[in-house]
Structure formats: structure tokens, C-alpha cells
Design an enzyme around this catalytic site. Structure first.
Site, PDB file in Angstrom:
ATOM      1  N   LYS A   1       5.668  -3.582  -8.484  1.00 57.29           N
ATOM      2  CA  LYS A   1       4.418  -4.218  -8.017  1.00 57.29           C
ATOM      3  C   LYS A   1       3.255  -3.245  -8.218  1.00 57.29           C
ATOM      4  O   LYS A   1       2.215  -3.623  -8.760  1.00 57.29           O
ATOM      5  CB  LYS A   1       4.537  -4.555  -6.542  1.00 57.29           C
ATOM      6  N   ASN A   2       3.442  -1.987  -7.783  1.00 59.44           N
ATOM      7  CA  ASN A   2       2.314  -1.051  -7.766  1.00 59.44           C
ATOM      8  C   ASN A   2       1.974  -0.461  -9.123  1.00 59.44           C
ATOM      9  O   ASN A   2       0.990   0.256  -9.253  1.00 59.44           O
ATOM     10  CB  ASN A   2       2.555   0.042  -6.722  1.00 59.44           C
TER      11      ASN A   2
ATOM     12  N   ASP B   1       5.499   4.635   1.383  1.00 56.82           N
ATOM     13  CA  ASP B   1       6.009   3.263   1.264  1.00 56.82           C
ATOM     14  C   ASP B   1       7.491   3.148   1.580  1.00 56.82           C
ATOM     15  O   ASP B   1       8.026   2.039   1.614  1.00 56.82           O
ATOM     16  CB  ASP B   1       5.755   2.720  -0.154  1.00 56.82           C
TER      17      ASP B   1
ATOM     18  N   ARG C   1       4.912 -10.433  -0.507  1.00 50.12           N
ATOM     19  CA  ARG C   1       3.893  -9.754  -1.322  1.00 50.12           C
ATOM     20  C   ARG C   1       4.539  -8.743  -2.254  1.00 50.12           C
ATOM     21  O   ARG C   1       4.006  -8.463  -3.321  1.00 50.12           O
ATOM     22  CB  ARG C   1       2.904  -8.996  -0.415  1.00 50.12           C
TER      23      ARG C   1
ATOM     24  N   ARG D   1      -8.587   1.955   5.270  1.00 47.73           N
ATOM     25  CA  ARG D   1      -8.423   1.967   3.807  1.00 47.73           C
ATOM     26  C   ARG D   1      -9.761   1.820   3.066  1.00 47.73           C
ATOM     27  O   ARG D   1     -10.005   0.865   2.360  1.00 47.73           O
ATOM     28  CB  ARG D   1      -7.415   0.897   3.391  1.00 47.73           C
ATOM     29  N   PRO D   2     -10.667   2.757   3.322  1.00 51.01           N
ATOM     30  CA  PRO D   2     -11.963   2.719   2.622  1.00 51.01           C
ATOM     31  C   PRO D   2     -11.792   2.973   1.116  1.00 51.01           C
ATOM     32  O   PRO D   2     -10.704   3.297   0.654  1.00 51.01           O
ATOM     33  CB  PRO D   2     -12.726   3.857   3.281  1.00 51.01           C
ATOM     34  N   VAL D   3     -12.910   2.814   0.414  1.00 51.86           N
ATOM     35  CA  VAL D   3     -12.904   3.064  -1.041  1.00 51.86           C
ATOM     36  C   VAL D   3     -13.971   4.090  -1.405  1.00 51.86           C
ATOM     37  O   VAL D   3     -14.423   4.146  -2.556  1.00 51.86           O
ATOM     38  CB  VAL D   3     -13.120   1.759  -1.832  1.00 51.86           C
ATOM     39  N   ASP D   4     -14.358   4.929  -0.422  1.00 55.86           N
ATOM     40  CA  ASP D   4     -15.452   5.884  -0.662  1.00 55.86           C
ATOM     41  C   ASP D   4     -15.173   6.823  -1.834  1.00 55.86           C
ATOM     42  O   ASP D   4     -16.080   7.149  -2.612  1.00 55.86           O
ATOM     43  CB  ASP D   4     -15.734   6.688   0.613  1.00 55.86           C
TER      44      ASP D   4
ATOM     45  N   ILE E   1      -0.228   9.795   5.442  1.00 55.36           N
ATOM     46  CA  ILE E   1      -1.073   9.097   4.469  1.00 55.36           C
ATOM     47  C   ILE E   1      -1.945   8.038   5.126  1.00 55.36           C
ATOM     48  O   ILE E   1      -3.147   7.958   4.865  1.00 55.36           O
ATOM     49  CB  ILE E   1      -0.209   8.453   3.351  1.00 55.36           C
TER      50      ILE E   1
ATOM     51  N   ARG F   1      -6.095  -5.607  -1.250  1.00 56.09           N
ATOM     52  CA  ARG F   1      -6.967  -4.440  -1.433  1.00 56.09           C
ATOM     53  C   ARG F   1      -7.047  -4.024  -2.897  1.00 56.09           C
ATOM     54  O   ARG F   1      -8.086  -3.567  -3.376  1.00 56.09           O
ATOM     55  CB  ARG F   1      -6.444  -3.296  -0.578  1.00 56.09           C
TER      56      ARG F   1
ATOM     57  N   CYS G   1      -6.766  -3.224   6.734  1.00 58.99           N
ATOM     58  CA  CYS G   1      -5.585  -4.083   6.770  1.00 58.99           C
ATOM     59  C   CYS G   1      -4.710  -3.510   7.883  1.00 58.99           C
ATOM     60  O   CYS G   1      -5.089  -2.582   8.574  1.00 58.99           O
ATOM     61  CB  CYS G   1      -4.851  -4.057   5.444  1.00 58.99           C
TER      62      CYS G   1
HETATM   63  C1  EPZ Z   1      -1.512   2.675  -3.127  1.00 54.51           C
HETATM   64  O1  EPZ Z   1      -2.500   2.253  -2.208  1.00 54.51           O
HETATM   65  C2  EPZ Z   1      -0.369   1.687  -2.978  1.00 54.51           C
HETATM   66  N1  EPZ Z   1      -0.822   0.336  -3.323  1.00 54.51           N
HETATM   67  C3  EPZ Z   1       0.153   1.706  -1.545  1.00 54.51           C
HETATM   68  O2  EPZ Z   1       1.294   0.833  -1.487  1.00 54.51           O
HETATM   69  C4  EPZ Z   1       0.619   3.131  -1.220  1.00 54.51           C
HETATM   70  O3  EPZ Z   1       1.040   3.184   0.126  1.00 54.51           O
HETATM   71  C5  EPZ Z   1      -0.547   4.110  -1.430  1.00 54.51           C
HETATM   72  O4  EPZ Z   1      -1.036   3.998  -2.795  1.00 54.51           O
HETATM   73  C6  EPZ Z   1      -0.129   5.564  -1.192  1.00 54.51           C
HETATM   74  O5  EPZ Z   1       0.937   5.879  -2.020  1.00 54.51           O
HETATM   75  C7  EPZ Z   1      -0.892  -0.006  -4.634  1.00 54.51           C
HETATM   76  O6  EPZ Z   1      -0.608   0.776  -5.522  1.00 54.51           O
HETATM   77  C8  EPZ Z   1      -1.348  -1.410  -4.929  1.00 54.51           C
HETATM   78  P1  EPZ Z   1      -4.617   5.636  -1.671  1.00 54.51           P
HETATM   79  P2  EPZ Z   1      -4.006   2.892  -2.268  1.00 54.51           P
HETATM   80  O7  EPZ Z   1      -5.920   5.343  -2.319  1.00 54.51           O
HETATM   81  O8  EPZ Z   1      -4.408   3.080  -3.668  1.00 54.51           O
HETATM   82  C9  EPZ Z   1      -7.391   6.841   2.013  1.00 54.51           C
HETATM   83  C10 EPZ Z   1       2.632  -0.875  -0.616  1.00 54.51           C
HETATM   84  O9  EPZ Z   1       3.264  -0.954   0.458  1.00 54.51           O
HETATM   85  N2  EPZ Z   1      -8.492   6.581   1.070  1.00 54.51           N
HETATM   86  O10 EPZ Z   1      -3.748   6.705  -2.235  1.00 54.51           O
HETATM   87  O11 EPZ Z   1      -4.860   2.082  -1.375  1.00 54.51           O
HETATM   88  C11 EPZ Z   1      -6.657   5.549   2.375  1.00 54.51           C
HETATM   89  O12 EPZ Z   1      -7.300   4.920   3.469  1.00 54.51           O
HETATM   90  C12 EPZ Z   1       1.213  -0.316  -0.618  1.00 54.51           C
HETATM   91  O13 EPZ Z   1       3.093  -1.214  -1.742  1.00 54.51           O
HETATM   92  C13 EPZ Z   1      -9.792   6.905   1.462  1.00 54.51           C
HETATM   93  O14 EPZ Z   1     -10.026   7.379   2.567  1.00 54.51           O
HETATM   94  O15 EPZ Z   1      -3.725   4.313  -1.583  1.00 54.51           O
HETATM   95  C14 EPZ Z   1      -5.292   6.044   2.744  1.00 54.51           C
HETATM   96  O16 EPZ Z   1      -5.297   6.514   4.078  1.00 54.51           O
HETATM   97  C15 EPZ Z   1       0.725  -0.001   0.785  1.00 54.51           C
HETATM   98  N3  EPZ Z   1     -10.818   6.663   0.593  1.00 54.51           N
HETATM   99  C16 EPZ Z   1      -5.083   7.231   1.804  1.00 54.51           C
HETATM  100  O17 EPZ Z   1      -6.411   7.632   1.369  1.00 54.51           O
HETATM  101  C17 EPZ Z   1     -10.614   6.136  -0.663  1.00 54.51           C
HETATM  102  O18 EPZ Z   1     -11.584   5.962  -1.424  1.00 54.51           O
HETATM  103  C18 EPZ Z   1      -4.236   6.897   0.588  1.00 54.51           C
HETATM  104  O19 EPZ Z   1      -4.899   5.890  -0.113  1.00 54.51           O
HETATM  105  C19 EPZ Z   1      -9.281   5.819  -1.035  1.00 54.51           C
HETATM  106  C20 EPZ Z   1      -8.244   6.055  -0.164  1.00 54.51           C
END
Ligand code: EPZ
Length: 419
Positions: free
Chosen positions: A22-23, A304, A396, A120-123, A326, A91, A115
Site C-alpha cells: 500500500k505505502n 506500523d 484501507r 500529522r502536519p505537512v509543514d 514517531i 492523508r 487523524c
Molecule cells: C508514512 O506516513 C506512512 N503512510 C505511514 O503508514 C507510516 O506510519 C509513516 O510514514 C512512518 O513510517 C504512507 O506511506 C501512505 P511521516 P507519513 O511524514 O508520510 C510528522 C500506515 O499505517 N510530520 O514520516 O505521514 C508526522 O506528524 C500508515 O500504513 C511532521 O511533523 O509519515 C509524524 O508524527 C500510518 N511534519 C512523523 O512526522 C511533516 O511535514 C512521521 O511522519 C511531516 C510529518
């Protein structure tokens, strides 16, 4: 809403084939927006999130067809706006920012919002794209980005964000000049996306390490590509074989991407063995014992798999701790496991799990994707009946889970409920 009914206590025996990741599939599908010609993807899992992404691609002007695990995609006329009612359900929709800014110079994507597992911001995505010349305004719940063409830059992520690394790989692939990304996520799914982009003609080097170099190109062609196997699905079924005290052989299990998990499973007394024919055998190797786990960016222990190994620890001898580093709120499965007799206490982002002799089936509620998997695993070993509600969360990320488990002896069925 559908629910799952599980009669626990049956050791699982037989073979399970792992589906596509999926990811990996989600960012790869989004990257199809960059292709100037037709793309054919194979080994795409049949999941809710895949269907949501295909809907998003269609709205953005990319024609798609999906059957028997094969996606055909072809961009006709790109549009720049991703609507809220789609983005709020997934997301990963934010991954279209990079391609749209890179190709159109404009993108309007609803803020994904939080969620169940955190804000889960995107900053980090936005700051990195600003380094490449994009400007963003937040306008009534939408991120509106404009740029006069992205320019290659040197970018250092504060944290190895998976989505942020993926978004920037796509943006940098069609930017003008060279981009250096530092402190990148090293997840195998990032590597799969980079391999796909290179198959379209991108010039990416270093994916899988913390520093990735991207030489922008004028355009990317269509291509054929097969999505990597899903290491989290595989990890979930490794735990299923262990927790039920059965013996499973997994087909297509990417053990090389599961080193940290397999090391912990072996520490707990689980045998995981690669067979000469490529299968992976899993069974208990004596009594299960508790361990200490801390979730980390890859190659550390995957967040995960946190909920799933917690279920296994609930029925191990002794105690263990799980530190979730995380996400800030990824223990939603804990109160539900406790309803089944588990002994788990929480302090900040650490769970203390004390093994019990057995779990007892109960009605429980799924809250997020991996929490749902954890409840299924607990139900498989619990005495009596477990009823899991809101399993749309499970759908999902797991392809036909009840079919795969029934085929190896689990007493599990899906009940459709009105409303
Ligand atoms: C990916 O999410 C995966 N989703 C998640 O899998 C996985 O848990 C995660 O990576 C960590 O391995 C997909 O690939 C679709 P991150 P992502 O950006 O990209 C913070 C599942 O169960 N953050 O590495 O959203 C964020 O809030 C899902 O399959 C910021 O603060 O993960 C989190 O606490 C759940 N600002 C941490 O970093 C940002 O701009 C990790 O987020 C981006 C992230």
C-alpha cells in the site's frame, strides 16, 4: 458498517501470499501525474486507499483503469485542485503537491487534517517546496501553492519524513537543475518510488540513504512497473503465525526490509526462517517472552508494526515496553486490548505490557488501520468470540484479510451491518 467475528484458539497452518505494498503503491500512483505517456502498474493491492487515490487521479485529469491488480493510467489534461472530501479520507493525497507544482506551477490541496494517530502536519513538505521557489497560502482549509517553475535546491529535513521525502522526490524530478535532499526517509517504499520515477526517466541517486540527489529533467515518460511486496502486511502475518502457535509459510515476504521486526520476534522466541524455495517459515521456537521495543525511522523498528507486536507481547511470559517515537497518539488499540484481558499501562508515549496467560474474546472497536490489525491478532488467540467493529479501517490497508486467514484455518467471518 462491516464487522469481523473471530472464534479464537486455532493455530494457523498453511501458506499466505503477500500482496503489493500500500505505502509504495500510493506515492507511485500519485507519481503517474508526472508521466507524459501511459503507465502500467502491476501487483497493485485491492484496498480502499488505492481506490481513493484512483478517484483523486481521475479528478486531477489522469484517466485510470484498475482490474486484477493492474492499473493503467494516462494523463489527459491535468487540473490543480484536490478536493477536501477526498483528501480528508486519506492523508497521502498531499503527495500530489509535488507533481502539480512541478508540472503546472500551481496546486490547491485540502489540508489533510489530523487523524486518529495524531495531528500529522505537512509543514516539512511545505518548507522544502518553498526552498524550491513555491509560495503557499492557507485559504479556508486549503493549501494553495504557486510557483513560476520549481528550481533545484539543497534541502535538509528536520525529521526523516516519509511523505515529505516522497513529495520532494516527485517535485525535484521535474524541477530545473539539481536538488540535494538531506536527512531523507530511508523506507523501502521511498526506494520503490525512486525506482519507478527512474523508470520514467528521472535521474535520482541515493534513494534508501539519508542523502538523495535529483537531477531535474524536462519530462517523464510512461512506463511499466511492478509494485514491491507489502512488508507491513508480511510482518502482520508473521505475528499471526506466532501468536496462534501455528506454522505459516509466507510467499513474497520481503525479509530484507523487516530486519528490525524479525530481530525482535526472534528475541521473543519466534522462529523466522528463509526456505530454499524463497518462502519464509514462521512458528514459535519455545515459550514467548516479552521484549522492549522503540519505534524508529527505517531501518529501525517500524511504527506500523507497533500495534501488532504489542498484541503478541500480551500473551508472552514476563513483561516488555513499547516506546512510540514517531506518532504522538498511536496507542488507540490499548484500551481495546485491555477489554480482552490484556495488562497494559501507558505513561506518555511508552506502554508497559505484562503478559497474561490468555486473552478473552470481547466486542471491540477499530480506531485506525494498524490498531485494527492488532485486534484481529488478539482475537485469533483469545478464548471465545471477538467482534471487531468499524473494520473499514482494516480495509484501507489489508487485502482480503479474512480470506487469507480463513485459508490457513482461522475461524473468522465478515458481517455486513446496515448504516
Ligand atoms: C508514512 O506516513 C506512512 N503512510 C505511514 O503508514 C507510516 O506510519 C509513516 O510514514 C512512518 O513510517 C504512507 O506511506 C501512505 P511521516 P507519513 O511524514 O508520510 C510528522 C500506515 O499505517 N510530520 O514520516 O505521514 C508526522 O506528524 C500508515 O500504513 C511532521 O511533523 O509519515 C509524524 O508524527 C500510518 N511534519 C512523523 O512526522 C511533516 O511535514 C512521521 O511522519 C511531516 C510529518
Amino acid at each position: 458498517m462491516d464487522k469481523l467475528i473471530i472464534e479464537g484458539g486455532e493455530p494457523l497452518k498453511g501458506e499466505i501470499t503477500i500482496s503489493g505494498s500500500k505505502n509504495a503503491a500510493l506515492p507511485i500512483l500519485t507519481a503517474c501525474l508526472l508521466a507524459t505517456g501511459p503507465v502500467r502498474l502491476t501487483n497493485v493491492p485491492r484496498l480502499r486507499d488505492i481506490n481513493t487515490t484512483l478517484k483523486l487521479l481521475n479528478i486531477l485529469g489522469c484517466e485510470t483503469a484498475f482490474e486484477n491488480g493492474v492499473v493503467n493510467a494516462h494523463v489527459r489534461a491535468l487540473k490543480h485542485e484536490a478536493p477536501y472530501d477526498l483528501v480528508k479520507t486519506m492523508r497521502a493525497s498531499v503527495l500530489c503537491l509535488g507533481p502539480l507544482l512541478g508540472l503546472l506551477g500551481e496546486a490547491k490541496v485540502a489540508l489533510p487534517g489530523g487523524c486518529a494517530i495524531g495531528a500529522r502536519p505537512v509543514d516539512m513538505h511545505l518548507r522544502a517546496l518553498e526552498r524550491m521557489g513555491a509560495r503557499f497560502i492557507l485559504d479556508s482549509g486549503y493549501i494553495h501553492g504557486i510557483c513560476g517553475g520549481l528550481i533545484g535546491a539543497r534541502i535538509m529535513f528536520d525529521f526523516p519524513t516519509v511523505g515529505g521525502t516522497e513529495n520532494l522526490l516527485m517535485a525535484a524530478s521535474v524541477a530545473k537543475g539539481c536538488t540535494i535532499l538531506e536527512n531523507c526517509a530511508r523506507e523501502p517504499e521511498v526506494v520503490d518510488l525512486a525506482n519507478f520515477l527512474n523508470a520514467m526517466g528521472a535521474r535520482i541517486r541515493g534513494a534508501g540513504t539519508s542523502v538523495i540527489e535529483v537531477e531535474g529533467v524536462r519530462s517523464l515518460s510512461g512506463c511499466e512497473y511492478s509494485v514491491m511486496p507489502d512488508r507491513i502486511e508480511a510482518g502482520t502475518y508473521l505475528v499471526a503465525g506466532a501468536i496462534t502457535d501455528g506454522e505459516l509459510i509466507l510467499r513474497g515476504c520481503p525479509t530484507v526490509d523487516l530486519d528490525a521486526l524479525i530481530t525482535k520476534l526472534r528475541e521473543m522466541g519466534v522462529l523466522v526462517e528463509s526456505l530454499p524455495d524463497g518462502g519464509v517459515l514462521v512458528r514459535r521456537d519455545g515459550p514467548l517472552t516479552g521484549v522492549d521495543v522503540t519505534t524508529q525511522p527505517h531501518p529501525g523498528f517500524p511504527t506500523d508494526m507497533q500495534a501488532q507486536i504489542m498484541a503478541l507481547m500480551c500473551v508472552a511470559h514476563g513483561s516488555g515496553t513499547i516506546q512510540e517515537k514517531i506518532f504522538e497518539n498511536r496507542f488507540m488499540h490499548v484500551p481495546e486490548l485491555c477489554r480482552m484481558g490484556a495488562r497494559i499501562s501507558l505513561k506518555d508515549r511508552t506502554a508497559m505490557v505484562r503478559g497474561v496467560d490468555h486473552l478473552v474474546g470481547a466486542p471491540v472497536m477499530a480506531s485506525d488501520l494498524r490498531a485494527s490489525a492488532s485486534l484481529v491478532l488478539a482475537g485469533l488467540v483469545a478464548q471465545g468470540t471477538t467482534e471487531i467493529q468499524r473494520i473499514y479501517h482494516l480495509d484501507r490497508g489489508y487485502e482480503r484479510m479474512e480470506e487469507k486467514l480463513s485459508a490457513v484455518g482461522a475461524h473468522i467471518r465478515r458481517e455486513h451491518e446496515q448504516g
